[in-house]
Write a protein that holds these residues in place. Structure first.
Motif, PDB file in Angstrom:
ATOM      1  N   UNK A  85       0.859  -1.368   0.030  1.00  0.00           N
ATOM      2  CA  UNK A  85      -0.098   0.004   0.094  1.00  0.00           C
ATOM      3  C   UNK A  85       0.815   1.157   0.066  1.00  0.00           C
ATOM      4  N   UNK A  86       2.091   1.110   0.760  1.00  0.00           N
ATOM      5  CA  UNK A  86       2.694   2.319   0.853  1.00  0.00           C
ATOM      6  C   UNK A  86       3.519   2.689  -0.599  1.00  0.00           C
ATOM      7  N   UNK A  87       3.760   1.635  -1.082  1.00  0.00           N
ATOM      8  CA  UNK A  87       4.611   1.636  -2.404  1.00  0.00           C
ATOM      9  C   UNK A  87       3.390   1.982  -3.849  1.00  0.00           C
ATOM     10  N   UNK A  88       2.446   1.666  -3.406  1.00  0.00           N
ATOM     11  CA  UNK A  88       1.455   1.907  -4.567  1.00  0.00           C
ATOM     12  C   UNK A  88       1.125   3.405  -4.550  1.00  0.00           C
ATOM     13  N   UNK A  89       0.845   3.909  -3.219  1.00  0.00           N
ATOM     14  CA  UNK A  89       0.486   5.474  -2.855  1.00  0.00           C
ATOM     15  C   UNK A  89       1.557   6.249  -3.558  1.00  0.00           C
ATOM     16  N   UNK A  90       3.109   6.049  -3.804  1.00  0.00           N
ATOM     17  CA  UNK A  90       3.967   6.678  -4.261  1.00  0.00           C
ATOM     18  C   UNK A  90       4.153   6.786  -5.513  1.00  0.00           C
ATOM     19  N   UNK A  91       3.429   5.931  -6.294  1.00  0.00           N
ATOM     20  CA  UNK A  91       3.574   5.651  -7.689  1.00  0.00           C
ATOM     21  C   UNK A  91       2.721   6.899  -8.603  1.00  0.00           C
ATOM     22  N   UNK A  92       3.478   7.614  -9.512  1.00  0.00           N
ATOM     23  CA  UNK A  92       2.703   8.420 -10.329  1.00  0.00           C
ATOM     24  C   UNK A  92       2.113   8.113 -11.835  1.00  0.00           C
ATOM     25  N   UNK A  93       1.559   6.878 -11.795  1.00  0.00           N
ATOM     26  CA  UNK A  93       1.175   6.640 -13.048  1.00  0.00           C
ATOM     27  C   UNK A  93       0.135   5.365 -12.780  1.00  0.00           C
ATOM     28  N   UNK A  94      -0.301   4.901 -13.995  1.00  0.00           N
ATOM     29  CA  UNK A  94      -1.028   3.712 -13.940  1.00  0.00           C
ATOM     30  C   UNK A  94      -0.341   2.448 -13.216  1.00  0.00           C
ATOM     31  N   UNK A  95      -1.209   1.982 -12.280  1.00  0.00           N
ATOM     32  CA  UNK A  95      -0.547   0.897 -11.567  1.00  0.00           C
ATOM     33  C   UNK A  95      -0.796  -0.557 -11.896  1.00  0.00           C
ATOM     34  N   UNK A  96       0.028  -1.553 -12.356  1.00  0.00           N
ATOM     35  CA  UNK A  96      -0.443  -2.780 -12.813  1.00  0.00           C
ATOM     36  C   UNK A  96       0.477  -3.848 -12.090  1.00  0.00           C
TER      37      UNK A  96
END
Length: 340
Positions: free
Chosen positions: A198-209
């Motif tokens: 969850x912490x990782x995904x919150x910091x990604x600035x694009x579409x997440x796959x």
């Protein structure tokens, strides 16, 4: 940016080919092309090695084809790494580690509806790579903290590069290790994985796959903050469609990448366009019977090969057959559901 569905074809990055030009030709034959990872061309094209570039403490034994982490070296290199981490280029893919990525960027990528990249997932990397005592590095708290921050920066840097070539990139992280965090042999618990992811995904600035070929707790992923879930629908589809969270995932406008075409010769030689379409529509019908909207399922679907195939018999031939069959299947479904 938007996630492309409508039975668009794509694939994960690993290919068994030794011919770079042939691998790129295959990648560009799909609706959403990707940059191939070719470990048979170079050990540095292996997804674990490729991911490790600039990570503190990493040792690569090219002759023995082994990657490990030296904990003493990790702490020695950590201050310099933390200082360099302010420079985004620290997280770039060099030609030594990703030659095919740079070849991919030489093409005109602007004409495609989207392009795709990938990185090794941190959970899988942390479970696979061990220290000098053969202890998985994910169990080192300091190393794990750096690992997830490192992954975030690697993904965001790749997004910045790909956006220079196409306004609609998507990057997957490949997480085969998620299959093991829910069993007793891991020692890295699902609660820890949920928090870290969850912490990782919150910091990604694009579409997440996220992509994986195994069989984890699908609720874990279907309820995560991701936009696309890529999975082995040929072998695991009957499992995933049982989950109530699949319907909600689709209703929220998220995309399932159905890996419906097998890439191993003993499987694909027994399949046709009709059998693959019947198998896929059977999975869709299961969801419809549970209340899902058929149009949304189709509109929010990508189609892909079921798995990679690095070591199987006649693997290059099998993968090439899979790509050809995938495109024929997609063409028929697009015509049937008026998706073009």
């Amino acid at each position: 940016m938007q996630v492309i569905g409508g039975c668009a074809t794509s694939a994960m990055g690993i290919l068994p080919h030794k011919d770079v030009d042939k691998a790129l030709e295959m990648a560009f034959s799909l609706d959403i092309p990707f940059w191939p990872q070719l470990p048979h061309v170079s050990y540095y094209e292996d997804m674990y090695v490729q991911f490790s570039e600039h990570f503190p403490g990493i040792k690569i034994d090219e002759e023995q084809q082994r990657i490990t982490l030296d904990t003493t070296l990790f702490y020695e290199e950590l201050p310099a790494y933390l200082e360099k981490s302010a420079d985004p280029d620290t997280f770039a893919l060099s030609e030594k580690y990703a030659y095919v990525f740079h070849r991919f960027l030489e093409h005109d990528l602007s004409k495609y509806p989207a392009i795709k990249g990938q990185v090794m997932g941190p959970i899988s990397f942390g479970l696979r790579i061990t220290d000098e005592d053969r202890k998985p590095i994910i169990f080192h708290d300091d190393v794990r903290m750096v690992l997830f921050e490192f992954t975030r920066e690697k993904i965001n840097h790749q997004y910045r590069v790909l956006r220079q070539h196409n306004p609609n990139p998507i990057i997957f992280f490949d997480e085969p290790g998620l299959e093991f965090v829910f069993n007793s042999i891991s020692g890295y618990t699902s609660d820890m994985a949920k928090r870290d992811l969850a912490d990782l995904l919150a910091g990604i600035d694009g579409i997440k796959g996220v992509h994986l070929c195994g069989n984890p707790d699908w609720d874990f992923l279907l309820n995560a903050d991701i936009d696309v879930l890529s999975f082995d629908a040929y072998n695991r589809g009957d499992v995933i469609v049982r989950y109530e969270s699949v319907q909600r995932f689709i209703e929220e406008g998220k995309v399932l990448a159905w890996g419906i075409v097998p890439s191993h010769i003993e499987q694909i030689e027994n399949e046709t366009e009709d059998t693959i379409i019947d198998r896929l529509e059977g999975l869709w019908d299961t969801l419809v019977a549970k209340g899902a909207d058929k149009d949304k399922i189709v509109q929010n679907a990508q189609l892909a090969p079921a798995t990679c195939n690095l070591v199987g018999p006649r693997n290059e031939e099998a993968v090439e057959q899979a790509y050809e069959l995938l495109q024929r299947v997609a063409a028929r479904l697009k015509e049937k559901y008026r998706l073009d």
